[in-house]
Design an enzyme around this catalytic site. Structure first.
Site, PDB file in Angstrom:
ATOM      1  N   ASN A 199       0.848  -1.193   0.000  1.00  0.00           N
ATOM      2  CA  ASN A 199       0.000   0.000   0.000  1.00  0.00           C
ATOM      3  C   ASN A 199       0.884   1.243   0.000  1.00  0.00           C
ATOM      4  O   ASN A 199       2.108   1.145  -0.080  1.00  0.00           O
ATOM      5  CB  ASN A 199      -0.946  -0.016   1.206  1.00  0.00           C
ATOM      6  CG  ASN A 199      -0.175  -0.118   2.508  1.00  0.00           C
ATOM      7  OD1 ASN A 199       0.569   0.782   2.866  1.00  0.00           O
ATOM      8  ND2 ASN A 199      -0.326  -1.244   3.208  1.00  0.00           N
ATOM      9  N   ASP A 208      -4.563  -6.335   4.987  1.00  0.00           N
ATOM     10  CA  ASP A 208      -5.595  -7.193   5.586  1.00  0.00           C
ATOM     11  C   ASP A 208      -5.558  -8.593   4.975  1.00  0.00           C
ATOM     12  O   ASP A 208      -5.965  -9.560   5.609  1.00  0.00           O
ATOM     13  CB  ASP A 208      -6.978  -6.564   5.368  1.00  0.00           C
ATOM     14  CG  ASP A 208      -7.161  -5.334   6.246  1.00  0.00           C
ATOM     15  OD1 ASP A 208      -6.650  -5.356   7.389  1.00  0.00           O
ATOM     16  OD2 ASP A 208      -7.782  -4.350   5.791  1.00  0.00           O
ATOM     17  N   LYS A 248       9.428 -16.956 -10.265  1.00  0.00           N
ATOM     18  CA  LYS A 248       8.654 -15.923 -10.951  1.00  0.00           C
ATOM     19  C   LYS A 248       7.531 -16.565 -11.765  1.00  0.00           C
ATOM     20  O   LYS A 248       7.786 -17.488 -12.556  1.00  0.00           O
ATOM     21  CB  LYS A 248       9.581 -15.124 -11.868  1.00  0.00           C
ATOM     22  CG  LYS A 248       8.892 -13.962 -12.536  1.00  0.00           C
ATOM     23  CD  LYS A 248       9.820 -13.225 -13.469  1.00  0.00           C
ATOM     24  CE  LYS A 248       9.030 -12.229 -14.280  1.00  0.00           C
ATOM     25  NZ  LYS A 248       9.761 -11.706 -15.409  1.00  0.00           N
ATOM     26  N   PHE A 284      -4.075   3.225  14.944  1.00  0.00           N
ATOM     27  CA  PHE A 284      -4.363   4.229  13.927  1.00  0.00           C
ATOM     28  C   PHE A 284      -5.521   3.731  13.080  1.00  0.00           C
ATOM     29  O   PHE A 284      -5.750   2.515  12.989  1.00  0.00           O
ATOM     30  CB  PHE A 284      -3.140   4.463  13.026  1.00  0.00           C
ATOM     31  CG  PHE A 284      -2.234   5.552  13.507  1.00  0.00           C
ATOM     32  CD1 PHE A 284      -1.450   5.367  14.628  1.00  0.00           C
ATOM     33  CD2 PHE A 284      -2.165   6.775  12.847  1.00  0.00           C
ATOM     34  CE1 PHE A 284      -0.610   6.368  15.089  1.00  0.00           C
ATOM     35  CE2 PHE A 284      -1.332   7.789  13.278  1.00  0.00           C
ATOM     36  CZ  PHE A 284      -0.559   7.587  14.405  1.00  0.00           C
ATOM     37  N   LYS A 324     -13.187   0.856  15.763  1.00  0.00           N
ATOM     38  CA  LYS A 324     -11.870   0.187  15.832  1.00  0.00           C
ATOM     39  C   LYS A 324     -11.294   0.267  17.241  1.00  0.00           C
ATOM     40  O   LYS A 324     -10.711  -0.699  17.734  1.00  0.00           O
ATOM     41  CB  LYS A 324     -10.893   0.820  14.831  1.00  0.00           C
ATOM     42  CG  LYS A 324     -11.113   0.273  13.436  1.00  0.00           C
ATOM     43  CD  LYS A 324     -10.150   0.809  12.408  1.00  0.00           C
ATOM     44  CE  LYS A 324     -10.556   0.281  11.037  1.00  0.00           C
ATOM     45  NZ  LYS A 324      -9.961   0.951   9.921  1.00  0.00           N
ATOM     46  N   LYS A 361     -10.658  -3.254  18.976  1.00  0.00           N
ATOM     47  CA  LYS A 361      -9.250  -3.642  19.121  1.00  0.00           C
ATOM     48  C   LYS A 361      -8.699  -3.278  20.511  1.00  0.00           C
ATOM     49  O   LYS A 361      -7.506  -3.401  20.747  1.00  0.00           O
ATOM     50  CB  LYS A 361      -8.413  -3.006  18.004  1.00  0.00           C
ATOM     51  CG  LYS A 361      -8.955  -3.379  16.602  1.00  0.00           C
ATOM     52  CD  LYS A 361      -8.010  -3.012  15.493  1.00  0.00           C
ATOM     53  CE  LYS A 361      -8.602  -3.300  14.118  1.00  0.00           C
ATOM     54  NZ  LYS A 361      -7.624  -3.346  13.046  1.00  0.00           N
TER      55      LYS A 361
HETATM   56  O1  PMT Z   1       3.277   5.884   6.497  1.00  0.00           O
HETATM   57  P1  PMT Z   1       2.746   7.229   6.045  1.00  0.00           P
HETATM   58  O2  PMT Z   1       2.924   7.433   4.566  1.00  0.00           O
HETATM   59  O3  PMT Z   1       3.310   8.352   6.873  1.00  0.00           O
HETATM   60  O4  PMT Z   1       1.166   7.233   6.271  1.00  0.00           O
HETATM   61  C1  PMT Z   1       0.642   7.192   7.561  1.00  0.00           C
HETATM   62  C2  PMT Z   1      -0.542   6.241   7.675  1.00  0.00           C
HETATM   63  C3  PMT Z   1      -1.701   6.759   6.847  1.00  0.00           C
HETATM   64  C4  PMT Z   1      -0.160   4.826   7.200  1.00  0.00           C
HETATM   65  C5  PMT Z   1      -0.890   6.210   9.209  1.00  0.00           C
HETATM   66  O5  PMT Z   1      -1.228   7.476   9.635  1.00  0.00           O
HETATM   67  C6  PMT Z   1      -2.071   5.272   9.480  1.00  0.00           C
HETATM   68  O6  PMT Z   1      -3.219   5.652   9.415  1.00  0.00           O
HETATM   69  N1  PMT Z   1      -1.748   3.998   9.806  1.00  0.00           N
HETATM   70  C7  PMT Z   1      -2.744   2.917   9.941  1.00  0.00           C
HETATM   71  C8  PMT Z   1      -3.203   2.472   8.578  1.00  0.00           C
HETATM   72  C9  PMT Z   1      -4.142   1.310   8.658  1.00  0.00           C
HETATM   73  O7  PMT Z   1      -3.744   0.224   8.361  1.00  0.00           O
HETATM   74  O8  PMT Z   1      -5.312   1.567   9.159  1.00  0.00           O
HETATM   75  P2  PMT Z   1      -6.463   0.438   9.317  1.00  0.00           P
HETATM   76  O9  PMT Z   1      -7.657   1.262   9.574  1.00  0.00           O
HETATM   77  O10 PMT Z   1      -6.476  -0.475   8.142  1.00  0.00           O
HETATM   78  O11 PMT Z   1      -5.999  -0.377  10.595  1.00  0.00           O
HETATM   79  C10 PMT Z   1      -6.365   0.008  11.903  1.00  0.00           C
HETATM   80  C11 PMT Z   1      -5.270  -0.347  12.883  1.00  0.00           C
HETATM   81  O12 PMT Z   1      -5.122  -1.770  12.965  1.00  0.00           O
HETATM   82  C12 PMT Z   1      -3.894   0.197  12.551  1.00  0.00           C
HETATM   83  O13 PMT Z   1      -3.281   0.603  13.773  1.00  0.00           O
HETATM   84  C13 PMT Z   1      -3.163  -1.004  11.940  1.00  0.00           C
HETATM   85  O14 PMT Z   1      -1.765  -0.942  12.202  1.00  0.00           O
HETATM   86  C14 PMT Z   1      -3.809  -2.156  12.676  1.00  0.00           C
HETATM   87  N2  PMT Z   1      -3.873  -3.400  11.876  1.00  0.00           N
HETATM   88  C15 PMT Z   1      -4.627  -3.463  10.743  1.00  0.00           C
HETATM   89  C16 PMT Z   1      -4.717  -4.666  10.047  1.00  0.00           C
HETATM   90  C17 PMT Z   1      -4.016  -5.792  10.523  1.00  0.00           C
HETATM   91  N3  PMT Z   1      -4.070  -6.939   9.872  1.00  0.00           N
HETATM   92  N4  PMT Z   1      -3.270  -5.684  11.632  1.00  0.00           N
HETATM   93  C18 PMT Z   1      -3.183  -4.521  12.320  1.00  0.00           C
HETATM   94  O15 PMT Z   1      -2.489  -4.448  13.334  1.00  0.00           O
END
Ligand code: PMT
Length: 411
Positions: free
Chosen positions: A211, A280, A290, A324, A338, A342
């Site tokens: 991503n 995810d 490959k 986040f 979330k 979580k």
């Molecule tokens: O890296 P940059 O370019 O500076 O950009 C910053 C950012 C946009 C990546 C950052 O600010 C941000 O929002 N990070 C979380 C992105 C994200 O994956 O969000 P989510 O809504 O999909 O996930 C929610 C939370 O669960 C996050 O804390 C993520 O780390 C966590 N997660 C999600 C999926 C997963 N399988 N495991 C996780 O731990």
């Protein structure tokens, strides 16, 4: 003892009517214990005499780059190196533009270019100048480089207009500086675990799913946490960023790698910040060789990755956990969902559809939530500033509830 005892603060004064307020600021900073060294621009001298600042700071005032009084040093380098912080108040549109462009044609701009100290800028100008796209863009550029801004107030301006552009009051500027230094050691003794970047989910040796995460947000958090005195481990998916000073880097590729690295270190951590963008889903199988082009279409089977944050929320034993959320719609609703699902202590939501927020950029616009709802909405600012505010919030909450887990040895 004053709150700024032992700190050297360089105060840059530019040419605007608000220069007279810089005299009160000098007095406040000096009274708080700081060693204040004033640099004035030639224009500032038109408004207030250098003797005013010399008397209040009990230090010589610098105006001319070539007025070298001590043969043992080069003045602008000496000032730049000795500063624990530089504050420019008032900052004119001209000085902001010079700083954004990296121009160094007078004592103040030269010192600003030479310093590694944190820089705070308090603009003061006419309302239309302040709103001008050129000025706003310059401020955005500087914010992205980590320059901090103290917003001007609204009200009657010396030019006759009423609006935004009035220099923040000296008490407010001094308070911001005091808060900055007070926060410097607020994570001393804590172990902080940060994740950053976008995980890489292999399809074959040369292709992957990932991503847009650049890692900037997570790296800024790691850097600030280290500056605040914490022992910091940064579990990072691939990025183009250098490891921040004093931070232990654990490079990982995939969500599965990240999960393993994080869960292994969780028991030794007091604070966990999950800024990484974790995929995810991952390809059900990663080909060892490959893949060759064959039919007209190709179907990739994906399987769900573990949710690392959710697992942390389920098995945490006193760690303070910050998640986040990167959203494009119904931000508050998704954030609260979330946070609860979580089991986070705080959740930082960024609306990644907004300009200047989220993936790749140097700035962010975030809303911070706890179980009771929104705690703070931060305007656009550098990721460093977002990191600092977030960590200050976490540190004060951890101190309040004694959330630290006993360290169980080296990380
Ligand atoms: O890296 P940059 O370019 O500076 O950009 C910053 C950012 C946009 C990546 C950052 O600010 C941000 O929002 N990070 C979380 C992105 C994200 O994956 O969000 P989510 O809504 O999909 O996930 C929610 C939370 O669960 C996050 O804390 C993520 O780390 C966590 N997660 C999600 C999926 C997963 N399988 N495991 C996780 O731990």
């Amino acid at each position: 003892m004053g709150k700024l005892q032992g700190k050297t603060i360089v105060l840059g004064v530019c040419g605007g009517i608000a220069a007279y307020k810089a005299a009160a600021l000098t007095s406040k900073l000096t009274q708080a214990g700081a060693d204040v060294r004033v640099i004035m621009t030639e224009s500032a001298v038109q408004f207030v005499a250098p003797l005013t600042f010399q008397t209040l700071s009990r230090n010589p005032v610098f105006v001319d780059t070539f007025d070298e009084r001590d043969a043992a040093v080069v003045s602008h380098i000496d000032l730049a190196d000795s500063a624990d912080l530089i504050v420019v108040a008032p900052a004119t549109a001209n000085m902001i533009a010079k700083l954004a462009l990296g121009l160094a044609d007078d004592m103040l701009s030269t010192t600003l270019l030479a310093t590694e100290a944190p820089v705070w800028v308090a603009p003061a100008m006419n309302v239309h100048m302040y709103a001008h796209p050129a000025v706003q863009l310059n401020m955005q550029t500087l914010a992205g480089r980590g320059v901090h801004f103290i917003e001007p107030g609204e009200g009657q301006l010396a030019c006759g207009y009423v609006g935004k552009g009035r220099l923040a009051e000296p008490e407010e500027i001094a308070a911001v500086i005091e808060r900055f230094f007070a926060g410097a050691g607020c994570l001393a003794g804590r172990h902080v675990l940060v994740t950053a970047g976008g995980t890489v989910e292999r399809i074959d040796p040369v292709r992957y799913i990932s991503n847009d995460s650049s890692g900037k947000m997570g790296y800024a958090i790691a850097e600030e946490a280290a500056r605040m005195g914490a022992t910091v481990t940064l579990v990072s998916a691939p990025t183009a960023l250098p490891c921040p000073p004093g931070v232990r880097l654990v490079p990982v590729q995939s969500a599965l790698d990240m999960r393993e690295a994080v869960l292994e270190r969780l028991p030794h951590s007091d604070l966990v910040v999950k800024a990484a963008a974790v995929a995810d889903y991952r390809p059900a199988t990663a080909a060892e060789r490959k893949l060759k082009k064959q039919s007209e279409t190709m179907t990739l089977e994906l399987v769900k990755n573990p949710d690392i944050l959710q697992e942390i929320g389920e098995c945490k034993t006193g760690q303070f956990v910050i998640g986040f959320a990167a959203e494009t719609n119904d931000v508050d609703q998704h954030a609260m969902d979330k946070l609860q699902r979580k089991n986070c202590d705080l959740l930082v939501a960024n609306d990644v559809s907004q300009a200047g927020a989220g993936f790749g950029v140097d700035t962010n616009i975030v809303r911070i939530f706890d179980r009771s709802g929104m705690v703070e909405a931060l305007p656009i600012q550098s990721k460093k500033e977002v990191a600092r505010r977030l960590l200050e919030l976490a540190a004060s909450r951890m101190a309040a509830v004694g959330a630290a887990a006993e360290p169980e040895g080296e990380l």
